[in-house]
Design a protein around this motif. Structure first.
Motif, PDB file in Angstrom:
ATOM      1  N   LEU A 112       5.176  14.428   9.204  1.00 32.27           N
ATOM      2  CA  LEU A 112       6.175  12.578   8.883  1.00 32.27           C
ATOM      3  C   LEU A 112       7.130  12.549   7.958  1.00 32.27           C
ATOM      4  CD1 LEU A 112       2.247  10.391   8.628  1.00 32.27           C
ATOM      5  CD2 LEU A 112       4.534  10.408  10.827  1.00 32.27           C
ATOM      6  N   ILE A 113       6.051  13.353   6.868  1.00 30.22           N
ATOM      7  CA  ILE A 113       7.102  13.232   5.934  1.00 30.22           C
ATOM      8  C   ILE A 113       8.781  13.669   6.282  1.00 30.22           C
ATOM      9  CG2 ILE A 113       7.936  14.429   3.406  1.00 30.22           C
ATOM     10  CD1 ILE A 113       5.225  13.572   2.670  1.00 30.22           C
ATOM     11  N   GLU A 114       8.503  15.481   7.007  1.00 28.91           N
ATOM     12  CA  GLU A 114       9.503  15.758   7.316  1.00 28.91           C
ATOM     13  C   GLU A 114      11.111  15.078   8.502  1.00 28.91           C
ATOM     14  OE1 GLU A 114      12.132  18.834   7.925  1.00 28.91           O
ATOM     15  OE2 GLU A 114      10.538  19.212   6.476  1.00 28.91           O
ATOM     16  N   GLN A 115      10.635  13.858   9.017  1.00 35.15           N
ATOM     17  CA  GLN A 115      10.704  12.992   9.943  1.00 35.15           C
ATOM     18  C   GLN A 115      12.017  12.811   8.976  1.00 35.15           C
ATOM     19  OE1 GLN A 115       7.907  11.538  12.754  1.00 35.15           O
ATOM     20  NE2 GLN A 115       8.011  13.282  14.316  1.00 35.15           N
ATOM     21  N   LYS A 116      10.792  11.607   8.060  1.00 38.34           N
ATOM     22  CA  LYS A 116      11.653  11.203   7.061  1.00 38.34           C
ATOM     23  C   LYS A 116      13.097  11.392   6.918  1.00 38.34           C
ATOM     24  CE  LYS A 116       9.137   8.723   4.347  1.00 38.34           C
ATOM     25  NZ  LYS A 116       9.527   6.856   4.209  1.00 38.34           N
ATOM     26  N   ASP A 123      13.118   8.150   0.822  1.00 39.43           N
ATOM     27  CA  ASP A 123      11.595   6.740   0.015  1.00 39.43           C
ATOM     28  C   ASP A 123      10.138   7.448   0.294  1.00 39.43           C
ATOM     29  OD1 ASP A 123      13.031   4.637  -1.170  1.00 39.43           O
ATOM     30  OD2 ASP A 123      12.838   4.202   0.788  1.00 39.43           O
ATOM     31  N   ARG A 124       8.782   7.444  -0.495  1.00 40.52           N
ATOM     32  CA  ARG A 124       7.294   7.926  -0.096  1.00 40.52           C
ATOM     33  C   ARG A 124       7.354   7.243   0.840  1.00 40.52           C
ATOM     34  NH1 ARG A 124       3.898   8.144  -5.789  1.00 40.52           N
ATOM     35  NH2 ARG A 124       5.815   9.460  -6.394  1.00 40.52           N
ATOM     36  N   LEU A 125       5.991   8.363   1.546  1.00 45.68           N
ATOM     37  CA  LEU A 125       5.568   7.826   2.986  1.00 45.68           C
ATOM     38  C   LEU A 125       4.542   6.787   2.448  1.00 45.68           C
ATOM     39  CD1 LEU A 125       4.841   8.381   6.083  1.00 45.68           C
ATOM     40  CD2 LEU A 125       3.081  10.022   5.374  1.00 45.68           C
ATOM     41  N   LYS A 223      -0.611  10.126 -10.366  1.00 46.32           N
ATOM     42  CA  LYS A 223       0.765  10.373  -9.175  1.00 46.32           C
ATOM     43  C   LYS A 223       0.543   9.438  -8.152  1.00 46.32           C
ATOM     44  CE  LYS A 223       2.183  11.822 -13.950  1.00 46.32           C
ATOM     45  NZ  LYS A 223       2.697  11.018 -14.845  1.00 46.32           N
ATOM     46  N   VAL A 224       0.255   8.764  -7.718  1.00 41.10           N
ATOM     47  CA  VAL A 224      -0.223   8.510  -6.599  1.00 41.10           C
ATOM     48  C   VAL A 224       0.303   6.667  -6.500  1.00 41.10           C
ATOM     49  CG1 VAL A 224      -1.920   7.840  -4.927  1.00 41.10           C
ATOM     50  CG2 VAL A 224      -2.267   9.741  -5.985  1.00 41.10           C
ATOM     51  N   GLY A 225       1.904   6.991  -5.876  1.00 41.24           N
ATOM     52  CA  GLY A 225       2.289   5.431  -6.088  1.00 41.24           C
ATOM     53  C   GLY A 225       1.178   4.508  -5.071  1.00 41.24           C
ATOM     54  N   PHE A 226       1.215   3.269  -5.181  1.00 42.79           N
ATOM     55  CA  PHE A 226       0.472   2.216  -4.556  1.00 42.79           C
ATOM     56  C   PHE A 226       1.357   0.804  -4.218  1.00 42.79           C
ATOM     57  CE2 PHE A 226       0.072   2.416  -9.244  1.00 42.79           C
ATOM     58  CZ  PHE A 226       0.504   0.899  -9.871  1.00 42.79           C
ATOM     59  N   LEU A 227       0.336   0.190  -4.260  1.00 38.80           N
ATOM     60  CA  LEU A 227       1.348  -1.403  -3.518  1.00 38.80           C
ATOM     61  C   LEU A 227      -0.437  -1.818  -3.042  1.00 38.80           C
ATOM     62  CD1 LEU A 227       3.223  -3.861  -3.353  1.00 38.80           C
ATOM     63  CD2 LEU A 227       2.962  -3.116  -0.419  1.00 38.80           C
ATOM     64  N   PHE A 228      -0.430  -3.047  -4.295  1.00 43.54           N
ATOM     65  CA  PHE A 228      -2.238  -3.277  -4.554  1.00 43.54           C
ATOM     66  C   PHE A 228      -1.749  -4.743  -4.157  1.00 43.54           C
ATOM     67  CE2 PHE A 228      -4.113   0.342  -6.740  1.00 43.54           C
ATOM     68  CZ  PHE A 228      -4.382   0.788  -5.351  1.00 43.54           C
ATOM     69  N   ASN A 229      -2.788  -5.321  -3.471  1.00 45.08           N
ATOM     70  CA  ASN A 229      -2.340  -7.200  -2.973  1.00 45.08           C
ATOM     71  C   ASN A 229      -3.505  -7.591  -4.151  1.00 45.08           C
ATOM     72  OD1 ASN A 229      -2.286  -9.896  -2.464  1.00 45.08           O
ATOM     73  ND2 ASN A 229      -3.758  -9.588  -0.741  1.00 45.08           N
ATOM     74  N   MET A 230      -3.151  -8.357  -5.242  1.00 41.49           N
ATOM     75  CA  MET A 230      -4.429  -8.709  -6.178  1.00 41.49           C
ATOM     76  C   MET A 230      -5.068 -10.107  -6.157  1.00 41.49           C
ATOM     77  SD  MET A 230      -3.177  -6.057  -8.493  1.00 41.49           S
ATOM     78  CE  MET A 230      -4.123  -6.954 -10.434  1.00 41.49           C
ATOM     79  N   LYS A 231      -6.157 -10.206  -6.315  1.00 42.65           N
ATOM     80  CA  LYS A 231      -6.969 -10.996  -6.260  1.00 42.65           C
ATOM     81  C   LYS A 231      -5.687 -12.343  -6.396  1.00 42.65           C
ATOM     82  CE  LYS A 231     -10.997  -8.900  -5.083  1.00 42.65           C
ATOM     83  NZ  LYS A 231     -12.562  -8.684  -5.347  1.00 42.65           N
ATOM     84  N   GLU A 374       6.314   1.355  -7.530  1.00 49.55           N
ATOM     85  CA  GLU A 374       7.247   1.999  -6.338  1.00 49.55           C
ATOM     86  C   GLU A 374       8.125   1.713  -6.191  1.00 49.55           C
ATOM     87  OE1 GLU A 374       8.872   6.169  -5.716  1.00 49.55           O
ATOM     88  OE2 GLU A 374       6.899   5.667  -6.413  1.00 49.55           O
ATOM     89  N   ILE A 375       7.725   0.313  -4.967  1.00 46.92           N
ATOM     90  CA  ILE A 375       9.063  -0.755  -4.798  1.00 46.92           C
ATOM     91  C   ILE A 375       9.054  -2.274  -5.061  1.00 46.92           C
ATOM     92  CG2 ILE A 375       8.544  -1.906  -2.692  1.00 46.92           C
ATOM     93  CD1 ILE A 375       6.223  -0.447  -1.072  1.00 46.92           C
ATOM     94  N   SER A 376      10.042  -1.702  -6.365  1.00 45.57           N
ATOM     95  CA  SER A 376      10.776  -2.924  -6.565  1.00 45.57           C
ATOM     96  C   SER A 376      11.212  -3.999  -5.827  1.00 45.57           C
ATOM     97  CB  SER A 376      12.253  -1.854  -7.872  1.00 45.57           C
ATOM     98  OG  SER A 376      13.224  -1.315  -6.696  1.00 45.57           O
TER      99      SER A 376
END
Length: 416
Positions: A112-116, A123-125, A223-231, A374-376
Motif C-alpha cells: 500500500l505504501i509503494e502504491q502511494k 503522506d503517511r498511510l 513515532k506512530v502518527g495519530f488522529l484521535f477524536n477527543m471526548k 501529523e495532519i495539520s
C-alpha cells in the motif's frame, strides 16, 4: 478438419467454466497488494493460490459452507485449478502459522505504501482503528471474558481490534484481546507491539473510545502518527477549554468550510511528554520533551439543533407522562434527575425544569475535536476521520458474511 484444427473427440473434452466473476476478482487482486502478499506468506505447495480460491468461493456464494466448494470448483475458473475437498481446506487452514499471518500483513502494508509512492503521494498511510466484540458460547477459551458487549449480546466475548486502510478497505492487522479489556487499553498494546509488527509510516485514526493522554504519549514515544477524536463531555478537560475559547469563532460564518459544511478552527499546542518514562522516577524538565500537536475544533450547527430539539421532545414526554400518572422508563428517569428540580409543598410533589442544567447538557453538542501530530489541515483531518467508517464494513464482513458474530468452537486452535 483442417490441419492443426480440433477433432470432434477433442472438442468433446473441452471443459466449460464460469470465468467472468473470477476474472473480475483477478483484476482487483492484481491492482492491490493481495496477490504478492499471499505469495510471500504462503509459498509452500502454492498454498497462496488455494487460499485465494477459497476467498473467491466465499465472495461469490451465498454462504461460506465449505462443503459446497467442490461443486463450485467444478464449474468455475479459479486460481487453483486442482481439487480441494473440505478436509483439504481444513488442512490448509491448520497449517497457517502466526508468523505467516504477520508476514502477510507486513507485505500488504509495504504494498500500500509503494502504491502511494507511485501515485506521487508522500503522506503517511492512514489506517482506521477500531475494535468489535465476538460472542462465544465457550467460557474456557483464553480470551473469552465478560465485558461491554458492543452488540448487546448476553454472552462473554473476545475483542477483536483491526487496522484498515480506508482507501482500499483492506485490513492490514488484527489482534484479539480479552473481552473485558477497555478499548483505550487495546491501543496501548498495539503501539507497544509496533516494533515487532513493523507498523511504520502510518497515522492511526480512532474514535473517542481510544483517545486519552496515555495513548497520545505512547504514540509520540513510538513515532506512530495519530488522529484521535477527543471526548467533549469530560468536565474541565483541555478539550472543553478549547471549545469554550473558540466558541465565538466556531459560529463565525467566515469559518465555515464549503467542502465539509462545518465550522472549523485549528490551534497548535505544545504538548509535554516523557519520551523514556521510568517507573518510580518523577518527571522533570530535563527528562521531558515537547511535541507540536494540531487541535482541530469543529461545529456542526445542524447536529447541535437536532440535539436541542431532541432534548425538548424528551422533556415534553416526561411532563406528559407525569401529568397522566404514568411511570417513566430508565432513560426518562435519568433525565428527570439531571435537569428537573423537585418541589415539595403541603405534601404535594411537583417538578420544574432547570434551564441552566439543560443548557449545560447541550453546551458541547455539535462540537468535535480531532487531535493529530501529523495532519495539520483541518479539512484533511475531518475527511480522514469520516473515512474511518470503512472499518465498520470490515466488521460487518467478519460477523455477518463469515458468520463470526458468535463462535461455537471449544478449543483455541479452532478459534484461531
Amino acid at each position: 478438419m483442417s490441419e492443426g484444427g480440433f477433432t470432434l473427440s477433442q472438442a468433446m473434452d473441452v471443459k466449460q467454466l464460469h470465468a467472468g466473476a473470477t476474472w473480475t476478482l483477478d483484476q482487483l487482486v492484481a491492482q492491490s497488494p493481495i496477490g504478492e502478499a499471499l505469495k510471500r506468506a504462503f509459498p509452500q505447495r502454492r498454498d497462496y493460490l488455494k487460499v485465494l480460491s477459497i476467498a473467491y468461493f466465499i465472495i461469490l456464494n451465498q454462504d461460506n459452507n465449505i462443503s459446497k466448494y467442490p461443486t463450485f470448483a467444478e464449474a468455475t475458473r479459479l486460481p487453483w485449478g486442482g481439487a480441494l475437498h473440505p478436509s483439504s481446506i481444513g488442512r490448509v487452514f491448520r497449517k497457517i502459522k502466526k508468523q505467516q499471518i504477520e508476514n502477510y500483513f507486513s507485505a500488504i502494508q509495504e504494498g500500500l505504501i509503494e502504491q502511494k509512492k507511485k501515485n506521487g503521494d508522500d503522506d503517511r498511510l492512514t489506517l482506521a482503528l477500531d475494535s468489535t466484540s465476538i460472542s462465544s458460547y465457550a467460557n474456557k477459551l483464553p480470551n473469552v471474558e465478560r465485558g461491554r458487549n458492543k452488540d448487546e449480546d448476553n454472552l462473554p466475548q473476545i475483542n477483536v481490534l483491526m487496522l484498515v486502510d480506508p482507501k482500499s478497505g483492506l485490513p492490514i492487522f488484527y489482534r484479539t484481546y480479552d473481552g473485558n479489556v477497555p478499548d483505550v487499553q487495546t491501543v496501548r498494546r498495539v503501539i507497544a507491539d509496533n516494533s515487532r509488527l513493523g507498523i511504520q509510516n502510518v497515522v492511526l485514526v480512532s474514535d473517542r473510545g481510544y483517545s486519552g493522554t496515555k495513548n497520545i504519549n505512547d504514540c509520540l514515544r513510538n513515532k506512530v502518527g495519530f488522529l484521535f477524536n477527543m471526548k467533549c463531555g469530560i468536565s474541565g478537560s483541555l478539550t472543553q477549554e478549547l471549545i469554550d475559547e473558540e466558541r465565538v469563532n466556531l459560529q463565525d460564518l467566515n469559518r465555515m468550510d464549503w467542502f465539509t459544511q462545518v465550522f472549523q478552527v485549528t490551534k497548535k499546542i505544545s504538548w509535554i511528554y516523557e519520551p523514556n518514562p521510568v517507573t518510580g522516577q518523577r518527571s522533570t524538565k530535563k527528562t521531558q520533551e515537547t511535541a507540536e500537536l494540531y487541535w482541530h475544533s469543529y461545529f456542526d450547527r445542524q447536529i447541535a439543533e437536532n440535539a436541542r430539539q431532541g432534548m425538548f421532545e424528551r422533556i415534553i414526554r416526561i411532563r406528559e407522562k407525569m401529568a397522566a400518572g404514568k411511570s417513566l422508563d430508565e432513560n426518562e428517569q435519568t433525565l428527570l434527575e439531571e435537569v428537573f428540580v423537585k418541589h415539595e409543598k403541603d405534601g404535594t410533589v411537583s417538578y420544574s425544569v432547570d434551564n441552566k442544567k439543560v443548557d449545560q447538557k447541550l453546551r458541547y453538542k455539535g462540537y468535535r475535536v480531532l487531535v493529530s501530530d501529523e495532519i495539520s489541515d483541518a479539512r484533511k483531518a475531518w475527511c480522514a476521520y469520516q473515512e474511518r467508517w470503512i472499518v465498520e464494513d470490515t466488521f460487518k464482513t467478519l460477523k455477518s458474511r463469515l458468520g463470526c458474530s458468535r463462535n461455537r468452537v471449544s478449543d483455541n486452535e479452532s478459534l484461531t
